[in-house]
Design a protein around this motif. Structure first.
Motif, PDB file in Angstrom:
ATOM      1  N   GLY A 194       0.817  -1.209   0.000  1.00 16.07           N
ATOM      2  CA  GLY A 194       0.000   0.000   0.000  1.00 16.07           C
ATOM      3  C   GLY A 194       0.848   1.254   0.000  1.00 16.07           C
ATOM      4  N   CYS A 217       1.648   4.843   1.005  1.00 17.34           N
ATOM      5  CA  CYS A 217       1.362   5.715   2.146  1.00 17.34           C
ATOM      6  C   CYS A 217       1.736   7.157   1.802  1.00 17.34           C
ATOM      7  CB  CYS A 217       2.160   5.232   3.350  1.00 17.34           C
ATOM      8  SG  CYS A 217       2.037   6.278   4.821  1.00 17.34           S
ATOM      9  N   GLY A 218       1.217   8.086   2.591  1.00 14.24           N
ATOM     10  CA  GLY A 218       1.571   9.487   2.400  1.00 14.24           C
ATOM     11  C   GLY A 218       3.059   9.733   2.515  1.00 14.24           C
ATOM     12  N   SER A 219       3.750   8.985   3.383  1.00 15.56           N
ATOM     13  CA  SER A 219       5.195   9.174   3.505  1.00 15.56           C
ATOM     14  C   SER A 219       5.907   8.746   2.225  1.00 15.56           C
ATOM     15  CB  SER A 219       5.734   8.389   4.706  1.00 15.56           C
ATOM     16  OG  SER A 219       5.542   6.996   4.538  1.00 15.56           O
ATOM     17  N   ASP A 220       5.433   7.671   1.585  1.00  7.81           N
ATOM     18  CA  ASP A 220       6.011   7.255   0.307  1.00  7.81           C
ATOM     19  C   ASP A 220       5.860   8.365  -0.728  1.00  7.81           C
ATOM     20  OD1 ASP A 220       6.606   4.588   1.225  1.00  7.81           O
ATOM     21  OD2 ASP A 220       4.493   4.101   0.966  1.00  7.81           O
ATOM     22  N   HIS A 275       6.060   0.338   3.460  1.00  9.26           N
ATOM     23  CA  HIS A 275       5.998  -0.332   4.759  1.00  9.26           C
ATOM     24  C   HIS A 275       4.634  -0.978   5.016  1.00  9.26           C
ATOM     25  CE1 HIS A 275       4.861   3.949   5.429  1.00  9.26           C
ATOM     26  NE2 HIS A 275       3.873   3.386   6.104  1.00  9.26           N
ATOM     27  N   GLU A 276       3.729  -0.895   4.030  1.00  4.74           N
ATOM     28  CA  GLU A 276       2.425  -1.556   4.148  1.00  4.74           C
ATOM     29  C   GLU A 276       2.425  -2.726   3.173  1.00  4.74           C
ATOM     30  OE1 GLU A 276      -0.573   1.275   3.152  1.00  4.74           O
ATOM     31  OE2 GLU A 276       0.197   2.830   4.487  1.00  4.74           O
ATOM     32  N   GLU A 286      -1.401  -2.574   8.329  1.00  4.62           N
ATOM     33  CA  GLU A 286      -0.546  -1.543   8.938  1.00  4.62           C
ATOM     34  C   GLU A 286      -1.257  -0.198   9.050  1.00  4.62           C
ATOM     35  OE1 GLU A 286       2.394   1.655   9.433  1.00  4.62           O
ATOM     36  OE2 GLU A 286       0.951   1.335   7.820  1.00  4.62           O
ATOM     37  N   PRO A 287      -1.824   0.377   7.969  1.00  8.76           N
ATOM     38  CA  PRO A 287      -2.528   1.651   8.151  1.00  8.76           C
ATOM     39  C   PRO A 287      -3.741   1.521   9.066  1.00  8.76           C
ATOM     40  CG  PRO A 287      -2.874   0.795   5.933  1.00  8.76           C
ATOM     41  CD  PRO A 287      -1.784  -0.026   6.547  1.00  8.76           C
ATOM     42  N   ILE A 343      -6.414   6.948   6.021  1.00  6.94           N
ATOM     43  CA  ILE A 343      -6.370   6.839   7.483  1.00  6.94           C
ATOM     44  C   ILE A 343      -7.686   7.309   8.088  1.00  6.94           C
ATOM     45  CG2 ILE A 343      -5.287   7.704   9.593  1.00  6.94           C
ATOM     46  CD1 ILE A 343      -3.622   5.604   8.212  1.00  6.94           C
ATOM     47  N   ARG A 354       1.960   6.398  14.961  1.00  6.98           N
ATOM     48  CA  ARG A 354       2.147   4.989  14.607  1.00  6.98           C
ATOM     49  C   ARG A 354       1.308   4.091  15.507  1.00  6.98           C
ATOM     50  NH1 ARG A 354       8.697   5.376  13.489  1.00  6.98           N
ATOM     51  NH2 ARG A 354       8.550   6.437  11.486  1.00  6.98           N
ATOM     52  N   LYS A 383      -6.996   4.177  -0.948  1.00  5.65           N
ATOM     53  CA  LYS A 383      -5.730   3.456  -0.826  1.00  5.65           C
ATOM     54  C   LYS A 383      -5.395   2.805  -2.167  1.00  5.65           C
ATOM     55  CE  LYS A 383      -3.390   2.960   2.111  1.00  5.65           C
ATOM     56  NZ  LYS A 383      -2.134   3.709   2.444  1.00  5.65           N
TER      57      LYS A 383
END
Length: 344
Positions: free
Chosen positions: A40, A42-45, A67-68, A157-158, A185, A292, A339
């Protein structure tokens, strides 16, 4: 046989995302090899791709993102720990190293010694999981119950991040909940609040697409974020702020009832934020941060498997890894996507 190389999604810098072959390192005795099924975005990606940084975490070298994920163990850890070969798994992406900083022992997510998959917070960076095969400590792996498919498990994870934030507010049964920001989220927070028995869940977003997703997972009504008066009139017992911008936090403060609770899970930019903080004083609001998660991913997996947590509408796109740039572009458009999953 473990392959020597694998296909991965690598951020080389701002605006420079590549799908390329990387070396696959030899597993240590406590490590397993996982064939990734879904990852998945993520916003950080997205931040690493667009800006080459997430806050103070700046890319100093090419880094595998992600990381998802979900996948299947193809080589179990040789020391006998963790799931066996053939097990379907999702992943808790945090590992913990010693730190002299003070933090509550029962809240290891607050330790500065945490390393997270796909993070440039330290150098050398912690490589992520967007690869066809990855080598991971067996302690990160969570075996999936029968009946939980790999596609849905990529949301574990999310959903754990959302579960942690919702739990920060305490008991929700019979309460009115306001969720500001209905991206992935926020939508997962809606689903978790519905599972927790909230009597009313009001979801807010600028775009109709995310509001429709929020309705599909349990929101009883939605509001356009531009209608700030309507948001302020919600008078919620609990507010989950998941937009990650100061406008959303301002709406969260105004939308909370006297004596209410505001949980801040949306990560705001560094620096001062212009918000009407006086409301927190005169209304005696409880402001709680959420960062987290710890072991909530285990509860998430159980709830996904037994069907009590309904999250499927949050996934809007599944894109082959070879088209990663397209997937990231879609994920960056909040009006178009929820997502977005990479399929490996």
């Amino acid at each position: 046989m473990t392959p020597r190389t694998t296909t991965a999604v690598v951020a080389h810098g701002a605006g420079d995302l590549r799908v390329e072959q990387i070396a696959l390192r030899t597993p240590a005795p406590h490590e397993a090899v996982v064939a990734v099924a879904y990852g998945g975005i993520c916003g950080s990606d997205l931040h690493y791709w667009r800006h080459g940084a997430v806050g103070e975490s700046v890319l100093r070298a090419p880094m595998v993102l992600g990381h998802e994920l979900s996948g299947t163990v193809v080589r179990a850890a040789s020391d006998g720990t963790g799931p066996a070969a053939g097990a379907r798994v999702t992943v808790h992406p945090a590992t913990h190293e010693h730190s002299d900083a003070r933090y509550p022992e029962d809240r290891p997510n607050l330790s500065p010694g945490v390393r997270y998959l796909g993070s440039a917070a330290r150098y050398p960076h912690t490589e992520g999981a967007f690869a066809r095969e990855i080598v991971l400590p067996s302690s990160m792996l969570r075996a999936l119950p029968d009946g939980l498919d790999l596609r849905t498990a990529a949301l574990a994870e999310p959903a754990a991040v959302a579960w942690h934030s919702v739990s920060q507010a305490g008991e929700l049964h019979g309460k009115r909940v306001l969720v500001v920001g209905s991206g992935p989220i926020g939508a997962l927070c809606v689903a978790i609040a519905a599972r927790a028995g909230a009597s009313e869940i009001v979801a807010v977003d600028l775009h109709p697409g995310p509001r429709r997703i929020a309705t599909a997972v349990g929101a009883t009504r939605t509001i356009d974020a531009a209608d700030t008066e309507a948001v302020a009139a919600v008078d919620a017992d609990v507010v989950i702020e998941s937009s990650g911008n100061h406008h959303g936090l301002a709406s969260a403060l105004r939308g909370a009832t006297r004596g209410g609770t505001v949980v801040m899970v949306g990560l705001l930019p560094l620096g001062d934020q212009p918000v009407p903080i006086a409301h927190a004083i005169t209304r005696e609001l409880r402001l709680i941060g959420s960062f987290r998660f710890n072991d909530e991913i285990d509860e998430v997996i159980t709830s996904l498997a037994d069907g009590s947590l309904h999250v499927e509408p949050v996934i809007t796109h599944t894109v082959p890894v070879d088209e990663a740039l397209k997937a990231f572009t879609v994920a960056a458009d909040a009006s178009l996507s929820g997502k977005v999953l990479l399929a490996f």
